[in-house]
Write a protein that holds these residues in place. Structure first.
Motif, PDB file in Angstrom:
ATOM      1  N   THR A 141       0.828  -1.196   0.000  1.00  4.77           N
ATOM      2  CA  THR A 141       0.000   0.000   0.000  1.00  4.77           C
ATOM      3  C   THR A 141       0.871   1.258   0.000  1.00  4.77           C
ATOM      4  O   THR A 141       2.078   1.198   0.263  1.00  4.77           O
ATOM      5  CB  THR A 141      -0.935   0.037   1.230  1.00  4.77           C
ATOM      6  OG1 THR A 141      -0.134  -0.030   2.416  1.00  4.77           O
ATOM      7  CG2 THR A 141      -1.913  -1.121   1.202  1.00  4.77           C
ATOM      8  N   SER A 142       0.250   2.365  -0.275  1.00  4.77           N
ATOM      9  CA  SER A 142       0.955   3.636  -0.377  1.00  4.77           C
ATOM     10  C   SER A 142       1.668   3.980   0.931  1.00  4.77           C
ATOM     11  O   SER A 142       1.126   3.801   2.026  1.00  4.77           O
ATOM     12  CB  SER A 142      -0.034   4.748  -0.729  1.00  4.77           C
ATOM     13  OG  SER A 142       0.620   5.977  -0.850  1.00  4.77           O
ATOM     14  N   GLY A 167       2.406   3.005  -4.740  1.00  2.13           N
ATOM     15  CA  GLY A 167       2.674   4.140  -3.861  1.00  2.13           C
ATOM     16  C   GLY A 167       3.768   3.908  -2.847  1.00  2.13           C
ATOM     17  O   GLY A 167       3.953   4.719  -1.923  1.00  2.13           O
TER      18      GLY A 167
END
Length: 307
Positions: A141-142, A167
């Motif tokens: 995930t970012s 991300g």
């Protein structure tokens, strides 16, 4: 037609160019005129017989698990593809190191238009492995710090880009000859794994490690120690187990053929979000030489082979 075949397990010299009959598609299959196939490091283990316990071959065997090409004939009950379609796919039965190969229609996707068809042969096996490592197993995930261990290989190049697309802050291990390319693919930092231990080069622990190399006898615990508590290590090569009492999650996997994932990757290529990095383009007849180069450590990234 010409095909690169092996009649027994052994050294690279067992790969020979032979004349074989052109195959015909069965029900549900299509016949593809091959534009290119590509070399994968696992091909060496396959040829040497190291994988025969899990992937026994019916010899003689035509090599080639990646295909990009044009459909020239369709079998009965094929309704989603037609003659003239340009496609790519992972051919789990091999056979793409030839002028023509048959494949099940439901294992193929339409080829990207943003890159030459020959270059698209580099996508299926390496791309699927990277996609499943990044999105399915690591669930990146970012904002996460992600270490791609082995970024200079074909899978690594895709993994760097997909993690960056998710991300992440991407830290990549690469040799000096690969570092510039890895940075161009989106790595925020590169580490020369030949210069110092990873632990000395990293500025603090990471959230995720994607391990894409053989650890060559190095203790897995050293790799695990680079991940923060609650982090994840995903390995597409060697089986890893988290130390007892650790909160680190260890996942080892073998990539599966998934046309949904492959089609999503093609969309990213066509959108310019993922680049297909071709390190070398060689004639199909050079396949044995490519195997020799790989065993000597002279292959970087993806090599495509053109009939």
């Amino acid at each position: 037609m010409r095909a690169m075949r092996m009649n027994r397990y052994g050294a690279a010299s067992v790969i020979r160019e032979e004349a074989v009959p052109r195959p015909a598609p069965d029900r549900g299959d299509v016949l593809i005129q091959v534009a290119a196939t590509s070399f994968n490091p696992s091909d060496v283990g396959l040829r040497r017989g190291l994988l025969r316990a899990v992937l026994p071959l019916e010899l003689p065997y035509t090599l080639g698990g990646d295909v990009a090409g044009t459909i020239v004939e369709v079998g009965d009950d094929v309704h989603t593809l037609a003659v003239g379609d340009r496609v790519i796919g992972r051919v789990d039965t091999g056979g793409a190191a030839a002028e023509f190969v048959t494949a099940a229609a439901d294992t193929l996707v339409v080829a990207p238009t943003a890159v030459p068809l020959t270059h698209a042969a580099a996508i299926p096996i390496a791309g699927l492995t990277a996609w499943q490592a990044v999105y399915e197993h690591a669930c990146i995930t970012s904002g996460q710090r992600v270490l791609v261990n082995g970024a200079g290989g074909g899978v690594g190049g895709f993994a760097v880009q997909l993690a960056k697309h998710a991300g992440a802050h991407v830290i990549a291990t690469a040799s000096t000859r690969s570092a510039d390319v890895v940075r161009q693919l989106g790595a925020d930092e590169t580490i020369d794994y030949t210069a110092a231990p990873l632990g000395d080069a990293l500025d603090g622990p990471v959230d995720v490690i994607l391990n894409l190399v053989d650890l060559a006898g190095r203790p897995a615990a050293a790799l695990m120690s680079l991940v923060r508590p609650g982090g994840v290590v995903v390995s597409a090569t060697v089986a890893l187990t988290a130390p007892a009492g650790s909160s680190v999650t260890a996942v080892s996997f073998v990539a599966r053929n998934d046309t949904g994932h492959l089609a999503s990757l093609v969309k990213l290529v066509d959108a310019g979000a993922v680049r297909v990095d071709i390190a070398a383009s060689r004639p199909l007849a050079d396949l044995a030489s490519v195997h020799l180069d790989a065993e000597s450590g002279r292959v970087r990234g993806k090599t495509i082979l053109i009939p």
